[in-house]
Design an enzyme around this catalytic site. Structure first.
Site: not given
Ligand code: BG6
Length: 495
Positions: A57, A155, A189, A223, A247, A346
């Site tokens: 943009r 998403k 994956k 994470e 997910h 997280k």
């Molecule tokens: C994303 C989320 O879809 O997936 C993130 O928006 C997240 O917040 C990520 O960190 C995790 O993906 P992966 O493949 O690193 O486990």
């Protein structure tokens, strides 16, 4: 709804294409989408004419854009790619300016695409979903959507069932369901795809895959990262919408679904839909004991002092959850009474994702010591390493009485397959080019997922569900702050 009648996966051949990435200079495009195309090209899979158009943009600055992109092309999987390889790819990458809902602004894009009138156009929406409708209308108004066009949707698709339906209604004014690819990168994956092979190519497991033999299923995506630079997006989503709605529910579907008749897009998606419809909704009675929401406070992540969530987003009254745990059930014959435990957070102690199938204990212990016979477990590790472990009781060598302990039978992907593993996005983008919708969500699946998620959000609201605080760099809410009934949340975490 109109379902696709056949999966063109195996039949559609690679044809010349333009892939137009809206949000092309954004993080996802630079880190994942464009490097994915680069790798597929290096592997010789894109041995056809194609163009990549990154839409910005801002006033296009191709040099600055390339400087941002090159580091993500240069090194990946510990392999360093040559400048010549990179330059060859960069020649195919164009940067074009366009504002989402301005037809006049699409003239450069139209002019570019019209030079390749016989290519298929793939529009990849890597923008907030509020822009999906305006982009679609503008593409349509400019005559850029044809019968061979496809659209890829990142998403989250909305923030509720109603908003997701509204976005879908806008998109379907230009694209048919068979042209729409709702992406969930977890389905790309390798270990996740291997779930299908594990279940449906091995008689051994499928026979035992039911409530009679399985005690519980745990799905964990931990994470170590915090919210990084996505504060405003994340604060509106939280862990439930960011991770569970897509997910974790997709993983649950693959674990719980019935064998599809064939590995074809609609056959697989029909089975996943049945699982989503059978998911037991949460209600005001179950919400307090069957869910936990948490938020991280200051702590240490990988030895480094890190801020609390509130400090990260610089908004000190946020109630958004960064951890969620949910106990749910798939109410059908196969899974009667088997809890499915979903957890994600997280700023956890480490990056660690796995699915654990906990089998029931043997019916009768014949061994004189009567020492506990641990249950068999099938552990499907998604990350950081990709591995499958089957935990089984084994005799400890030596004379005298029988002594035993649980030992893991391991299949390490890295040991068994030496080649480089393609990133999830590589597989999924190739599937889009070839027209294979198996790993993409259909609209009715998305609706069923939203309906269940809304049972959680509305019950949280009704119960005024508080956040449990947990220290960054830990396993999340601990036993000390949970009631006895709730210890399932932490008891089953594995180190
Ligand atoms: C994303 C989320 O879809 O997936 C993130 O928006 C997240 O917040 C990520 O960190 C995790 O993906 P992966 O493949 O690193 O486990």
């Amino acid at each position: 709804m109109k379902a696709t009648t056949k999966n063109q996966a195996q039949t559609e051949r690679f044809q010349p294409f333009n892939i137009v990435v809206f949000g092309g200079d954004g993080d996802l495009s630079i880190r994942k989408i464009l490097p994915a195309l680069f790798h597929r090209d290096l592997d010789g899979q894109l041995n056809i004419p194609y163009n990549v158009v990154a839409i910005t943009r801002k006033t296009p600055d191709i040099k600055g854009f390339q400087e941002k992109l090159i580091p993500f092309l240069e090194v990946s999987d510990h392999h360093k790619y040559s400048r010549a390889e990179i330059d060859k790819f960069l020649q195919k990458v164009h940067l074009i300016q366009a504002e989402n809902s301005n037809t006049a602004d699409y003239k450069d894009l139209s002019a570019f695409l019209n030079q390749f009138a016989d290519y298929q156009n793939i529009y990849y929406y890597s923008t907030p979903s509020s822009a999906f409708g305006p982009i679609t209308q503008t593409l349509k108004a400019c005559g850029l959507v044809t019968a061979t066009s496809k659209v890829v949707l990142e998403k989250p698709l909305g923030h509720s069932l109603a908003s997701s339906d509204a976005i879908n209604a806008e998109i379907t004014q230009a694209f048919d369901e068979h042209q729409i690819y709702r992406i969930d990168h977890y389905l790309g994956k390798e270990t996740v795809q291997n779930l299908m092979v594990l279940r449906f190519a091995n008689n051994l497991f499928e026979r035992a895959w039911n409530a009679e033999n399985i005690e519980s299923v745990q799905i964990t995506v931990a994470e170590s990262l915090g919210v990084e630079k996505r504060a405003s997006y994340y604060d509106q989503s939280g862990a439930l919408l960011d991770m569970v709605q897509n997910h974790l529910l997709q993983l649950l579907c693959l674990v719980a679904m019935e064998p599809p008749v064939l590995l074809e897009a609609d056959e697989v998606r029909n089975e996943k839909l049945k699982v989503l419809k059978a998911l037991r909704p949460l209600n005001k009675k179950t919400i307090l004991k069957d869910t936990v929401k948490g938020q991280y406070t200051r702590g240490k992540s990988n030895g480094v002092q890190v801020n609390s969530y509130l400090e990260d987003i610089e908004k000190y009254d946020s109630k958004t959850e960064t951890f969620v745990a949910i106990k749910t059930y798939v109410d059908n014959w196969r899974w009667k009474g088997v809890p499915f435990l979903l957890r994600t957070g997280k700023r956890m102690i480490k990056r660690y994702s796995e699915i654990v199938i906990n089998f029931r204990e043997v019916k009768h212990n014949i061994f004189p010591s009567k020492e506990k016979l641990n249950n068999n477990k099938l552990i499907i590790r998604l990350q950081p390493e990709e591995r499958i472990e089957l935990i089984q009781m084994t005799k400890i060598p030596g004379p005298g009485g029988y002594r035993y302990k649980p030992i893991a039978l391991k299949l390490d992907y890295n040991d068994s397959f030496k080649e480089r593993f393609p990133e999830a996005y590589e597989r999924l983008i190739i599937d889009v080019i070839r027209g294979n919708q198996t790993l993409f969500m259909r609209q009715d699946e998305l609706q069923a997922a939203w309906a269940w998620i809304e049972s959680v959000t509305s019950s949280w609201k009704a119960a005024n569900m508080p956040n449990v605080l947990y220290e960054a760099g830990t396993w999340g809410p601990g036993d000390d702050i949970l009631n006895d009934d709730e210890t399932w949340i932490t008891k089953t975490w594995r180190e």
